[in-house]
Design an enzyme around this catalytic site. Sequence first.
Site, mmCIF file in Angstrom:
data_model
loop_
_atom_site.group_PDB
_atom_site.id
_atom_site.type_symbol
_atom_site.label_atom_id
_atom_site.label_comp_id
_atom_site.label_asym_id
_atom_site.label_seq_id
_atom_site.Cartn_x
_atom_site.Cartn_y
_atom_site.Cartn_z
ATOM 1 N N CYS A 1 -38.557 68.742 127.406
ATOM 2 C CA CYS A 1 -38.128 69.113 126.053
ATOM 3 C C CYS A 1 -36.647 68.883 125.754
ATOM 4 C CB CYS A 1 -38.494 70.568 125.780
ATOM 5 S SG CYS A 1 -38.384 71.646 127.213
ATOM 6 N N HIS B 1 -32.655 74.302 121.764
ATOM 7 C CA HIS B 1 -32.792 73.938 123.183
ATOM 8 C C HIS B 1 -31.876 72.797 123.621
ATOM 9 C CE1 HIS B 1 -35.759 73.799 126.819
ATOM 10 N NE2 HIS B 1 -34.646 74.486 127.078
#
Length: 555
Positions: free
Chosen positions: A72, A129
């Site tokens: 990710c 993130h």
Amino acid sequence: MNYKYNVRCNSLFIFAFVQKLSVHLITVLLFFADDLGWADVGWHSSDISTPFLTSLAQDGIILSHFYSQPICTASRAALFTGRYPFKLGLQGSRPILAGAPGSLPLDTKLLPELMKRDGYRTHLVGKWHLGFETIRHTPVMRGFDTFTGFYNGMQDYYTHTTSGFDTVNGTGGYDMRQDYLDKDGTPHIDNILWGANMTYNNYLFTEEATKIVEDHHTHYEENPLFLVMSYPTPHSPIQVPEEFVEFQENSDIENSYRKTYAGLVYSMDCSVANITRALKEKDMFDDTIVIFISDNGGSLTAVNRTVVHPTGSSNYPLRGDKGTLWEAGSRVPAFISGRNVPKGKTIDAMVHITDIYPTLMNYLDLDTDYLSHDMDGSDQSKLLQMESEETAHEYFIYDIDPVYEQAAIRYGKWKLILGAPATNEVNGRYQPLKKDQTTYEDAGLPLGEYVKKAYGLIGSYKKSLQSAAMCQSVDCFYPEGTTGKVKLYDLSVDEYEFNDQATEHPDIVRQLLAILDEEMKEMIPPVNLLDQGVEAASPNHFNGTWMPWMADDSP
């Protein structure tokens, strides 16, 4: 808008695109799924119901060979910079963990920064993130006017707390905020959405996105809109209101894990339906480009300190899992639809996540004088306008990871893997769970060994910090005389990676290794190596929330 009222979105909001010939403002709507497997969308699978996404995909161009990164953080870095993550220190199968330093470098200008300079109003909803150790690393200081969501990689869908592996000594914290820049450009990052506690993520994010559309139409009609919906879905934990499980078209799925997971995916489908309907109601949709991608392939299992269970995802018939260099790690469902995009097409040419930045830059005629770096991505405008059937790529790099000494490259039809394709040893092709299968072990994945390997990898993060200098050349990865570390596949006839042809084509192996060796010259050591956050980042210091913990002038 009452989002829950629109759960039956499979019968609503389906409409044709109307292309305009003269447009001065183009809305860019990017839907970014999280851990969505190859077989987890309606246009690839018969058991998962995604009626609205499928309609959008079929009204545009399905990108059947679209590649993200295997994990990710790396994919988000590649999307917003147009660069390979190994040139940013964010490579490998290690995301940035909660409270751990090691963010996206500040000297790289991101796509939203470029769009903002050209007059776009820019908004990020959902998952960030990419690091937050200082205020300068947060989304509103990296090009977004507003950010509603969470800084970390995962959270509980209801309580919005982050806990598990990726915490400071097991300490969880609340992570739901609404950051923004005021009119003077001053960042405000202390607006914690305490009232969102126990509100389901996709309800919250969909409502915020529709408000952004409505506010934009009312106050910013002279500006184009860039809206990134960075869903936490369908990343674990697998949590979804029962109505989505009940109302999905394929609610008769017999396996309970697969059925719940399908409901989670369907909640995202309904969110897309509501957001696009808001654009249509404001007469903005005809001038909208819609991009849909996933950050990596589906994760077959969810692992935390006490529980291991199947997610219900499937990448079948692709080989591998999230985090691997097999095709299932980074070949993901994707499409582009909307304004002036040809309808009902499928493109088999390879497109990479790094291509989105330069393609939008060209299509939107953005000011390139502000660029801070060369890009690895290619402008795919001709391909997407059907002016060419060929990709703009000669090759692309899946990843180069000096910690686990693994790398992969695709050059035309050839794919070369150097080192272990799957450090977690998930090397098979796993069909969706059937009625009587309670774990993926029944489907061929030895769950116990998977967990042992996962814990071993967590432990190796610390070890890597204390190791000698990392490999930064093919000779180091692959010393002369070594055998068995290279695999070669002809994806034109073997896209599921059955037949290793490395011994039959040593010339191709040498050619691709030489390209990898050249690319490694630009690699920087990974910055995302910590196996847990640092104590100074603990939410205990910030009223139980995750916040930047370093001064902006910290090294």
